[in-house]
Scaffold this motif. Structure first.
Motif, PDB file in Angstrom:
ATOM      1  N   THR A 220       0.879  -1.233   0.205  1.00  0.00           N
ATOM      2  CA  THR A 220       0.165   0.107  -0.008  1.00  0.00           C
ATOM      3  C   THR A 220       0.863   1.344   0.124  1.00  0.00           C
ATOM      4  OG1 THR A 220      -1.544  -1.221   1.508  1.00  0.00           O
ATOM      5  CG2 THR A 220      -1.872   1.026   1.055  1.00  0.00           C
ATOM      6  N   MET A 221       0.630   2.034  -0.942  1.00  0.00           N
ATOM      7  CA  MET A 221       1.657   3.204  -1.344  1.00  0.00           C
ATOM      8  C   MET A 221       0.946   4.627  -1.361  1.00  0.00           C
ATOM      9  SD  MET A 221       4.174   1.153  -3.583  1.00  0.00           S
ATOM     10  CE  MET A 221       4.944   2.364  -4.462  1.00  0.00           C
ATOM     11  N   VAL A 222       1.358   5.390  -0.767  1.00  0.00           N
ATOM     12  CA  VAL A 222       0.926   6.903  -0.928  1.00  0.00           C
ATOM     13  C   VAL A 222       2.095   7.794  -1.760  1.00  0.00           C
ATOM     14  CG1 VAL A 222      -0.253   9.095  -0.165  1.00  0.00           C
ATOM     15  CG2 VAL A 222      -0.854   6.874   0.553  1.00  0.00           C
ATOM     16  N   VAL A 223       1.804   8.329  -2.708  1.00  0.00           N
ATOM     17  CA  VAL A 223       3.180   8.627  -3.437  1.00  0.00           C
ATOM     18  C   VAL A 223       2.857  10.269  -3.950  1.00  0.00           C
ATOM     19  CG1 VAL A 223       4.781   8.353  -5.362  1.00  0.00           C
ATOM     20  CG2 VAL A 223       3.460   6.286  -4.274  1.00  0.00           C
ATOM     21  N   VAL A 224       3.578  11.266  -3.211  1.00  0.00           N
ATOM     22  CA  VAL A 224       3.400  12.529  -3.916  1.00  0.00           C
ATOM     23  C   VAL A 224       4.635  12.489  -5.051  1.00  0.00           C
ATOM     24  CG1 VAL A 224       3.812  14.934  -3.384  1.00  0.00           C
ATOM     25  CG2 VAL A 224       2.753  13.552  -1.576  1.00  0.00           C
ATOM     26  N   THR A 225       4.317  12.924  -6.150  1.00  0.00           N
ATOM     27  CA  THR A 225       5.197  12.876  -7.290  1.00  0.00           C
ATOM     28  C   THR A 225       4.661  13.887  -8.311  1.00  0.00           C
ATOM     29  OG1 THR A 225       6.171  11.523  -8.817  1.00  0.00           O
ATOM     30  CG2 THR A 225       3.946  10.911  -8.493  1.00  0.00           C
TER      31      THR A 225
END
Ligand code: ADP
Ligand code: MG
Length: 250
Positions: free
Chosen positions: A198-203
């Protein structure tokens, strides 16, 4: 895995998060995009107990961040309880922040040994496997200064994974890298996503978001302007602010 309901955060007079609602399911990869200053880092920091939410409810894996519920009363968590919860979340920043006086492998072994009480042998074995997984098996004895930025960032990812987190947060993990080093780091993140993390990625990497994310959230001015599948948000955005932002970054 993450549920935000009306999450607000202010710094003095500055309202940074103005009621964030979103949900991240277990195994989901969510990319958060949006202009600088829109509150993306602050939101990640709230998830990871680095900032306190002023209003609204934020929970990770079904538990309120920063509080414990007993009956209908809420108690603020004590420092050691917060520390325990933070161990379940891995975070990777724009700047890799490796310990300069430790080798790649020692960097990865540090938290399991010092914080989780793993034996050195077990931490070494897992650390070696993690270095292999991020494509740096042959660099275990190198110090950070002997590694490229991209290699350092991959060590930082391995270091976060060493605590077996149930959630990984990435805050612009490739923004400080030379362009030719970005691909390797995104490749490691892509593999992690495929393995079900599970990943939350600001990009700002729109191609990564389009190909890897299950959901994309566009934040601007402390609110979620638009959220949905990558196709919806990146290919056919509905809101003017999303369109304007995408026309600047694509
Ligand atoms: P983003 O990551 O989207 O660029 P941030 O969450 O870093 O945005 O910042 C949102 C706003 O909050 C900015 O105006 C920033 O200056 C402000 N801010 C962030 N952290 C602090 C802090 N600790 N104290 C005061 N203002 C802050
Ligand atoms: Mg930021």
């Amino acid at each position: 895995m993450v549920k935000a309901e009306g999450v607000c955060k202010r710094f003095g007079p500055l309202e940074v998060l103005k009621g964030i609602d979103l949900e991240v399911q277990p195994g989901e990869v969510m990319c958060i995009i949006g202009p600088s200053g829109s509150g993306k880092s602050t939101f990640l920091r709230c998830i990871n107990h680095l900032e306190k939410v002023d209003a609204g409810r934020l929970s990770v894996d079904g538990e309120l961040v920063g509080y414990q519920q007993k009956g209908d009363k809420l108690y603020e968590l004590k420092e050691d309880e917060v520390a325990r919860k933070r161990r379940e979340i891995g975070m990777v920043f724009q700047r890799f922040n490796l310990f300069p006086h430790m080798t790649a492998l020692e960097n990865i072994m540090e938290a399991p040994v010092q914080v989780k009480g793993s034996t050195k042998a077990a931490a070494r074995e897992f650390g070696t496997a993690l270095l292999h997984r991020v494509g740096l098996a042959e660099k275990e004895k190198n110090y950070p200064r002997q590694l490229s930025g991209g290699q350092q960032q991959r060590v930082a990812i391995a270091r976060a994974l060493a605590m077996s987190p149930k959630l990984m947060l990435f805050d612009e993990p490739t923004s400080a890298l030379d362009p030719e080093l970005v691909g390797d780091v995104l490749g490691v993140m892509r593999e992690l996503a495929e393995e079900g993390m599970t990943m939350v990625v600001v990009t700002h990497e729109m191609e990564f978001a389009r190909e890897v994310a299950d959901s994309v959230v566009f934040m601007d001015g402390g609110v979620v302007v638009e959220a949905g599948s990558p196709d919806d948000v990146i290919r056919s955005p509905k809101h003017e602010r999303t369109k304007a932002f995408l026309s600047r970054v694509l």
